[in-house]
Design an enzyme around this catalytic site. Structure first.
Site, short mmCIF file in Angstrom:
data_model
loop_
_atom_site.label_atom_id
_atom_site.label_comp_id
_atom_site.label_asym_id
_atom_site.label_seq_id
_atom_site.Cartn_x
_atom_site.Cartn_y
_atom_site.Cartn_z
N LYS A 67 0.81 -1.23 0.00
CA LYS A 67 0.00 0.00 0.00
C LYS A 67 0.84 1.27 0.00
CE LYS A 67 -4.12 -1.99 2.17
NZ LYS A 67 -5.19 -1.73 3.14
N ASP A 103 -10.41 2.77 2.60
CA ASP A 103 -10.65 2.07 3.87
C ASP A 103 -11.44 2.91 4.88
OD1 ASP A 103 -9.54 -0.37 3.23
OD2 ASP A 103 -7.53 0.21 3.87
#
Ligand code: ATR
Length: 282
Positions: A67, A103
């Site tokens: 990420k 998220d």
């Protein structure tokens, strides 16, 4: 006819449930598309992204441990993601790759969907944990108008670094101080890995927690952690981690395939069944 394609990259990636989620939506909306998984070793992320378009992909999801690497390799689509420093969703526009993190918004959407009428504005919230998931959630909560976000973490410096990144509405807290600080909360969230199958349980004395506080866990294996069960048994509304997993996938699907998908009870049951066989909503 052109098949629309997307994928998930990670190392490892076999555990990812994204192919199941996106595959479900592709079928439901009758879209001619595919969603694959690729195990990409850390040294090969740059090369893989550079060839994404040539491989026919409109974009990808990014899971651990890539990420942060991907954040440095693509254009960043929005300010909250810039502050966060990680990307979980990549899409191409006009021949360039763009990245965003879904998220935090996914978490918030899961709470809003589970608790009728719930809004984040003006709320007092506590996060247990200050890792990557906590960062994404804290950034979104602050951006969306939470009054105060206390962050209790075993390693206090990580909670303090959240305050440095996201401002004064973040209050770092020693892990041991959390039970004393539960009295005024609207929302309590476990963002640690505690309670996940194979990890130690999350043990926290909830005696001071008001009955009206919503309690959430980002762990979704098991679907209901012991922490959530004990909160539910004392009368609190609870939100399990599977909702966040489903809601964080919405934006990517919309970006790649052009339809904003719904997170429905049917989808929830389909993925829940893949996590705990025999699972049924009651
Ligand atoms: P993620 O990206 O999934 O959030 P992470 O960055 O490794 O994962 O963060 C894990 C979180 O769980 C951290 O807040 C960690 O606390 P530390 O920052 O002190 O390491 C927390 N955590 C993990 N094991 C824990 C334990 N046994 N007790 C308390 N907190 C724990």
């Amino acid at each position: 006819m052109n098949i629309k394609r997307a994928c998930v990259i990670g190392w490892p990636v076999s555990h990812s449930r994204s192919p199941l989620i996106h595959g479900y939506w592709l079928g439901k909306y009758g879209i001619l598309g595919s969603y694959d998984r690729h195990a990409v070793p850390p040294g090969e992320v740059k090369e893989f992204l550079a060839s994404l378009g040539d491989q026919g992909y409109l974009g990808c999801n990014v899971t651990l441990p890539h990420k942060e690497t991907v954040f440095d390799l693509v254009n960043i689509a929005d300010e909250p993601t810039r502050r966060l420093g990680v990307v979980n969703t990549v899409f191409s526009r006009n021949g360039e790759l763009w990245g965003t993190s879904t998220d935090g918004e996914g978490f918030l959407a899961s709470v809003e969907a589970a608790v009728d009428g719930w809004t984040v504005g003006g709320r007092n919230i506590m996060l247990l944990g200050a890792g990557g998931a906590a960062r994404a959630i804290a950034g979104t909560l602050v951006a969306r108008g939470a009054a105060q976000v206390q962050v209790a973490n075993r390693t206090l410096e990580r909670a303090e670094s959240l305050r440095n990144d996201f401002g004064k509405r973040i209050t770092p807290l020693a892990w041991e101080a959390a039970p004393q600080a539960l009295a005024e909360l609207d929302l309590l969230i476990n963002t640690t890995s505690l309670g996940m199958t194979g990890q130690p349980p999350l043990q926290i004395d909830l005696a001071r927690l008001p009955g009206a506080t919503v309690v959430a866990d980002i762990v979704y294996v098991p679907l209901e952690t012991a922490f959530l069960r004990s909160a539910r048994e004392r009368g609190n509304r609870t939100v399990g981690g599977l909702g966040m997993l489903l809601h964080q996938a919405v934006r990517g699907f919309e970006l790649w395939f052009g339809t904003k998908p719904d997170v429905t009870p049917d989808l929830y049951e389909f993925i829940a069944e893949s996590i705990e066989k025999g699972y049924r909503t009651t």
